[in-house]
Design a protein around this motif. Sequence first.
Motif, PDB file in Angstrom:
ATOM      1  N   ALA A   1      41.542  43.681  39.690  1.00 52.67           N
ATOM      2  CA  ALA A   1      42.558  42.685  40.071  1.00 52.67           C
ATOM      3  C   ALA A   1      43.797  42.828  39.178  1.00 52.67           C
ATOM      4  O   ALA A   1      44.936  42.757  39.664  1.00 52.67           O
ATOM      5  N   LEU A   2      43.586  43.042  37.890  1.00 54.62           N
ATOM      6  CA  LEU A   2      44.719  43.218  36.971  1.00 54.62           C
ATOM      7  C   LEU A   2      45.492  44.486  37.314  1.00 54.62           C
ATOM      8  O   LEU A   2      46.722  44.492  37.370  1.00 54.62           O
ATOM      9  N   ASP A   3      44.766  45.560  37.561  1.00 55.22           N
ATOM     10  CA  ASP A   3      45.389  46.836  37.931  1.00 55.22           C
ATOM     11  C   ASP A   3      46.239  46.700  39.191  1.00 55.22           C
ATOM     12  O   ASP A   3      47.253  47.362  39.344  1.00 55.22           O
ATOM     13  N   ALA A   4      45.780  45.834  40.088  1.00 52.22           N
ATOM     14  CA  ALA A   4      46.469  45.671  41.370  1.00 52.22           C
ATOM     15  C   ALA A   4      47.629  44.677  41.277  1.00 52.22           C
ATOM     16  O   ALA A   4      48.320  44.438  42.266  1.00 52.22           O
ATOM     17  N   GLY A   5      47.839  44.076  40.106  1.00 46.07           N
ATOM     18  CA  GLY A   5      49.033  43.232  39.930  1.00 46.07           C
ATOM     19  C   GLY A   5      48.788  41.750  39.712  1.00 46.07           C
ATOM     20  O   GLY A   5      49.749  40.978  39.652  1.00 46.07           O
ATOM     21  N   CYS A   6      47.540  41.332  39.577  1.00 46.44           N
ATOM     22  CA  CYS A   6      47.289  39.910  39.283  1.00 46.44           C
ATOM     23  C   CYS A   6      47.720  39.618  37.860  1.00 46.44           C
ATOM     24  O   CYS A   6      47.415  40.404  36.965  1.00 46.44           O
ATOM     25  N   ASN A   7      48.402  38.510  37.636  1.00 47.20           N
ATOM     26  CA  ASN A   7      48.703  38.203  36.236  1.00 47.20           C
ATOM     27  C   ASN A   7      48.227  36.831  35.785  1.00 47.20           C
ATOM     28  O   ASN A   7      48.692  36.287  34.797  1.00 47.20           O
ATOM     29  N   TRP A   8      47.263  36.313  36.535  1.00 38.94           N
ATOM     30  CA  TRP A   8      46.606  35.068  36.100  1.00 38.94           C
ATOM     31  C   TRP A   8      45.147  35.140  36.541  1.00 38.94           C
ATOM     32  O   TRP A   8      44.853  35.209  37.730  1.00 38.94           O
ATOM     33  N   VAL A   9      44.261  35.129  35.560  1.00 38.46           N
ATOM     34  CA  VAL A   9      42.826  35.250  35.839  1.00 38.46           C
ATOM     35  C   VAL A   9      42.086  34.007  35.351  1.00 38.46           C
ATOM     36  O   VAL A   9      42.289  33.573  34.218  1.00 38.46           O
ATOM     37  N   GLN A  10      41.244  33.459  36.226  1.00 39.91           N
ATOM     38  CA  GLN A  10      40.301  32.419  35.792  1.00 39.91           C
ATOM     39  C   GLN A  10      38.917  33.077  35.759  1.00 39.91           C
ATOM     40  O   GLN A  10      38.418  33.541  36.785  1.00 39.91           O
ATOM     41  N   MET A  11      38.310  33.123  34.572  1.00 43.68           N
ATOM     42  CA  MET A  11      36.968  33.715  34.453  1.00 43.68           C
ATOM     43  C   MET A  11      35.931  32.690  34.893  1.00 43.68           C
ATOM     44  O   MET A  11      35.747  31.662  34.239  1.00 43.68           O
ATOM     45  N   ARG A  12      35.270  32.975  36.022  1.00 39.63           N
ATOM     46  CA  ARG A  12      34.251  32.049  36.562  1.00 39.63           C
ATOM     47  C   ARG A  12      32.937  32.799  36.593  1.00 39.63           C
ATOM     48  O   ARG A  12      32.725  33.679  37.435  1.00 39.63           O
ATOM     49  N   PHE A  13      32.061  32.464  35.644  1.00 40.88           N
ATOM     50  CA  PHE A  13      30.794  33.190  35.442  1.00 40.88           C
ATOM     51  C   PHE A  13      29.722  32.110  35.337  1.00 40.88           C
ATOM     52  O   PHE A  13      29.447  31.594  34.253  1.00 40.88           O
ATOM     53  N   LYS A  14      29.131  31.752  36.492  1.00 40.50           N
ATOM     54  CA  LYS A  14      28.267  30.577  36.545  1.00 40.50           C
ATOM     55  C   LYS A  14      26.816  30.913  36.182  1.00 40.50           C
ATOM     56  O   LYS A  14      26.341  32.014  36.458  1.00 40.50           O
ATOM     57  N   ASN A  15      26.136  29.911  35.637  1.00 40.59           N
ATOM     58  CA  ASN A  15      24.690  29.966  35.347  1.00 40.59           C
ATOM     59  C   ASN A  15      24.294  31.166  34.482  1.00 40.59           C
ATOM     60  O   ASN A  15      23.355  31.887  34.803  1.00 40.59           O
ATOM     61  N   GLN A  16      25.019  31.382  33.425  1.00 39.62           N
ATOM     62  CA  GLN A  16      24.753  32.514  32.536  1.00 39.62           C
ATOM     63  C   GLN A  16      24.429  32.010  31.136  1.00 39.62           C
ATOM     64  O   GLN A  16      24.687  30.844  30.829  1.00 39.62           O
ATOM     65  N   THR A  17      23.896  32.875  30.298  1.00 39.48           N
ATOM     66  CA  THR A  17      23.609  32.447  28.927  1.00 39.48           C
ATOM     67  C   THR A  17      24.928  32.314  28.173  1.00 39.48           C
ATOM     68  O   THR A  17      25.932  32.949  28.538  1.00 39.48           O
ATOM     69  N   GLN A  18      24.882  31.499  27.109  1.00 40.98           N
ATOM     70  CA  GLN A  18      26.073  31.302  26.274  1.00 40.98           C
ATOM     71  C   GLN A  18      26.535  32.629  25.682  1.00 40.98           C
ATOM     72  O   GLN A  18      27.726  32.907  25.603  1.00 40.98           O
ATOM     73  N   LYS A  19      25.508  33.434  25.308  1.00 41.47           N
ATOM     74  CA  LYS A  19      25.816  34.709  24.642  1.00 41.47           C
ATOM     75  C   LYS A  19      26.576  35.637  25.597  1.00 41.47           C
ATOM     76  O   LYS A  19      27.602  36.226  25.238  1.00 41.47           O
ATOM     77  N   ASP A  20      26.072  35.761  26.832  1.00 39.97           N
ATOM     78  CA  ASP A  20      26.726  36.644  27.810  1.00 39.97           C
ATOM     79  C   ASP A  20      28.113  36.127  28.180  1.00 39.97           C
ATOM     80  O   ASP A  20      29.047  36.915  28.363  1.00 39.97           O
ATOM     81  N   THR A  21      28.218  34.812  28.309  1.00 37.36           N
ATOM     82  CA  THR A  21      29.518  34.232  28.683  1.00 37.36           C
ATOM     83  C   THR A  21      30.535  34.501  27.574  1.00 37.36           C
ATOM     84  O   THR A  21      31.683  34.863  27.845  1.00 37.36           O
TER      85      THR A  21
END
Length: 212
Positions: free
Chosen positions: A24-44
């Motif tokens: 997405a960044l390579d394609a020109g997005c310049n605002w990212v919301q990281m949405r990573f649900k139901n994961q461990t604290q460490k991985d997040t």
Amino acid sequence: MYNKLQYISQGETIEKQLYNIHKALDAGCNWVQMRFKNQTQKDTFTLAEEVKYLCEKYTANFIVNDDLHLTKEIDACGVHLGLTDTKIDEARAILGPTKVIGGTANTFEDIENHVKNGCDYIGLGPFRFTNTKEKLSPILGLSGYYEILQKLKKNNIEIPVYAIGGITLRDVSPLIETGIHGIAVSGIITESDEKEKLIQQLNEKLHANIIV
Ligand SMILES: Cc1ncc(COP(=O)(O)OP(=O)(O)O)c(N)n1
Ligand SMILES: Cc1ncsc1CCOP(=O)(O)O
Ligand SMILES: [Mg+2]
């Protein structure tokens, strides 16, 4: 002013998330919301550090979904909070005045409250059904946006409103005509085989001069 296009990340593993965000960044997005649900604290945490580095490299804004403390810990640009997440005023007290705080809304009253509590932008939705999120609030459709945006105008409430939920390219112009500031999308960008072209088309429609 806030960019008119926010990409919400997808992926069930750190690797898939990084792949999708990088594309997405390579394609020109310049605002990212990281949405990573139901994961461990460490991985997040691991993912967030990588995403922060990537976004800095691409001079993109990086906000974290849900996790206020992670936002503070890694010094991201901000956080997006839903109606059942940490309250906006609590988040503002913890993050201070400079971090971006986005809040989810489904009604005019939600927006009124968010503005009172120090929110910076609104994610208003869902526009239509989407598989990206479970337990959706009532669907607004174009008429829902029109009604809410008119009410904001009448009450002199000014805040950037982003439409969200199942949005496709052909929805952008009619949505912009309702008075929204921008859109937050996940599926269309993640699944596109021509991301650069799509992002260019989305931005053209988002920046077209429409007299509302
Ligand atoms: C820009 C934007 N708007 C709305 C949402 C939805 O937030 P929330 O209701 O907390 O749902 P989850 O994304 O946490 O499942 C959003 N993430 N971004
Ligand atoms: C996070 C979220 N909140 C309401 S709809 C939605 C998902 C948006 O993703 P998509 O653009 O794939 O419908
Ligand atoms: Mg949430």
